[in-house]
Every structure is written in structure tokens, then in C-alpha cells.
Design an enzyme around this catalytic site. Structure first.
Site, PDB file in Angstrom:
ATOM      1  N   CYS A  10      37.779 -50.196 -14.240  1.00  0.00           N
ATOM      2  CA  CYS A  10      36.978 -49.906 -13.501  1.00  0.00           C
ATOM      3  C   CYS A  10      37.141 -48.718 -12.292  1.00  0.00           C
ATOM      4  CB  CYS A  10      36.123 -51.046 -12.765  1.00  0.00           C
ATOM      5  SG  CYS A  10      34.588 -50.870 -11.669  1.00  0.00           S
ATOM      6  N   PHE A  11      36.258 -47.648 -12.226  1.00  0.00           N
ATOM      7  CA  PHE A  11      36.728 -46.526 -11.248  1.00  0.00           C
ATOM      8  C   PHE A  11      36.301 -46.847  -9.753  1.00  0.00           C
ATOM      9  CE2 PHE A  11      32.947 -44.365 -13.435  1.00  0.00           C
ATOM     10  CZ  PHE A  11      31.943 -45.351 -12.641  1.00  0.00           C
TER      11      PHE A  11
END
Length: 211
Positions: A10-11
Site C-alpha cells: 500500500c502506497f
């Protein structure tokens, strides 16, 4: 300035952690590595969530960024989806060579890793509400940020936003940010942050006393 792009799950978390590094100028999140069209927040197709960093190579080297990349996520665990895989995207031969060297180094260390190295063919920037995700959810601070003249349109372009996004996750200190950004116009923002941090310390019992 140089630019590097990579995926490590997840960024949101990586953007906060890397955004605080001295030498990082801008961060933005988006998608890369897919072949099926144009991804969106609701349908990422076969694309991977990625972080793109613009940095000053005189202050922060590519080698340092690659070291941080492997230190900040588990590349020995197989990804459960294409969206959250570990991947390094290169934009030139220097990046390609150093990325492969680092992957080989990690292979020697761990025996197996699941980090891909691929050319960056296309980057799709995420919509604004996903940029500097944690800063936007630090409501009093973000409200003051907008009042001062910045606003959501500067979330991608602002170095200060990158630092505050890290601070919102407990990375670094306000004093470090103040030493980097000394414009008097920011004092109202510092006041709000001090109050927020003070409240967090009181809630956790993390208080200081002078004997």
C-alpha cells in the site's frame, strides 16, 4: 533533480516514511506496471500501487534510497496480489544497473526475494484525496495548512507537505521541520502542530518534567 519509482505494498505508508527523508523534494502516489488500460482508485486493473519520489542526488543517493526500500518492507514474502507487489521501476541505465545489483545483494543475504525490476513505461498519478493521505487526516493541521495559502492542489508539489505527512505518522520531530522551513508565515501552523503533539503526549502519558 532525479526521480525514482517503486512499489512496496500500500502506497500510503511508504509515502509518509520516504517523504521525511532529507533530500526528498516531492512525493506522489499512483500506479505503474500494468498493461490493461488506465487504472483508477476503484479499479486498478493489473497495475501496482507505487510511490514516485523526486530527490536531490547531492543530498540523497540512489544507493541510500534502494537501501531504504528494502529496509522498509518485507521483500521475502510473496505478494498476494499484483496491486501490492514489491517492484523497482527504472528510468535509465544507471537505475537499472543499481537496482539489479541491490536485488542480487538481497538474494545473497536472504536466499529468496520477490522484488521485480522493470522499466517504467507509464505512471498514473492518483487523485488528490489519496496524496499525503495521513496529513489530510490530521484534521486540525491540514485545516491550518489550507488556510495559510497552500491547499490540496499543493499536496504533490510541496516539500513541506511531504515532511508533515511523515510527522503525522510519528516520523521525525517538529523541530527538525522548523529548522528546514524558517518562513515566519508558518508560525500559525507550528502552533497547531505543537498543540496536537502535546495532546497526543498527554493521552499516552508521555510527559516530561524538569527536576
Amino acid at each position: 533533480m532525479d526521480t525514482i519509482t517503486f512499489g512496496m505494498g500500500c502506497f500510503w505508508g511508504p509515502e509518509a516514511r520516504f517523504g521525511y527523508l532529507p533530500g526528498v523534494v516531492k512525493t506522489r502516489v499512483g500506479y505503474a506496471g500494468g498493461k490493461e488500460g488506465q487504472p483508477t482508485s476503484k479499479n486498478t486493473l493489473d497495475f501496482t500501487e507505487v510511490l514516485q519520489i523526486q530527490y536531490d542526488p547531492e543530498l540523497l543517493s540512489l544507493d541510500q534510497l534502494l537501501t531504504q526500500f528494502f529496509e522498509q518492507h518485507n521483500s521475502t514474502r510473496a505478494p498476494y496480489s499484483n496491486k501490492y507487489r514489491s517492484v523497482l521501476f527504472y528510468q535509465n541505465e544507471e537505475q537499472k544497473e543499481k537496482m539489479y545489483q541491490k536485488v542480487e545483494e538481497m538474494l545473497q543475504k536472504y536466499g529468496v526475494i520477490y522484488t521485480a525490476v522493470e522499466p517504467l513505461e507509464q505512471f498514473y498519478e492518483e487523485v488528490t484525496r489519496h496524496q499525503k493521505y495521513y496529513l489530510q487526516r490530521w484534521k486540525p493541521v491540514y485545516k491550518k495548512w489550507c488556510q495559510l495559502h497552500f491547499g490540496e492542489e499543493s499536496l504533490v508539489q510541496s516539500t513541506l507537505a511531504a515532511r508533515l505527512n511523515g510527522l503525522s505518522r510519528g516520523i521525525g520531530t517538529l523541530e527538525e521541520i522548523q529548522s528546514e522551513f524558517q518562513d515566519p508565515i508558518l508560525e500559525p501552523l507550528w502552533c497547531v502542530i505543537r498543540e496536537e503533539l502535546k495532546g497526543e503526549r498527554e493521552q499516552t502519558g508521555d510527559t516530561c518534567s524538569i527536576i
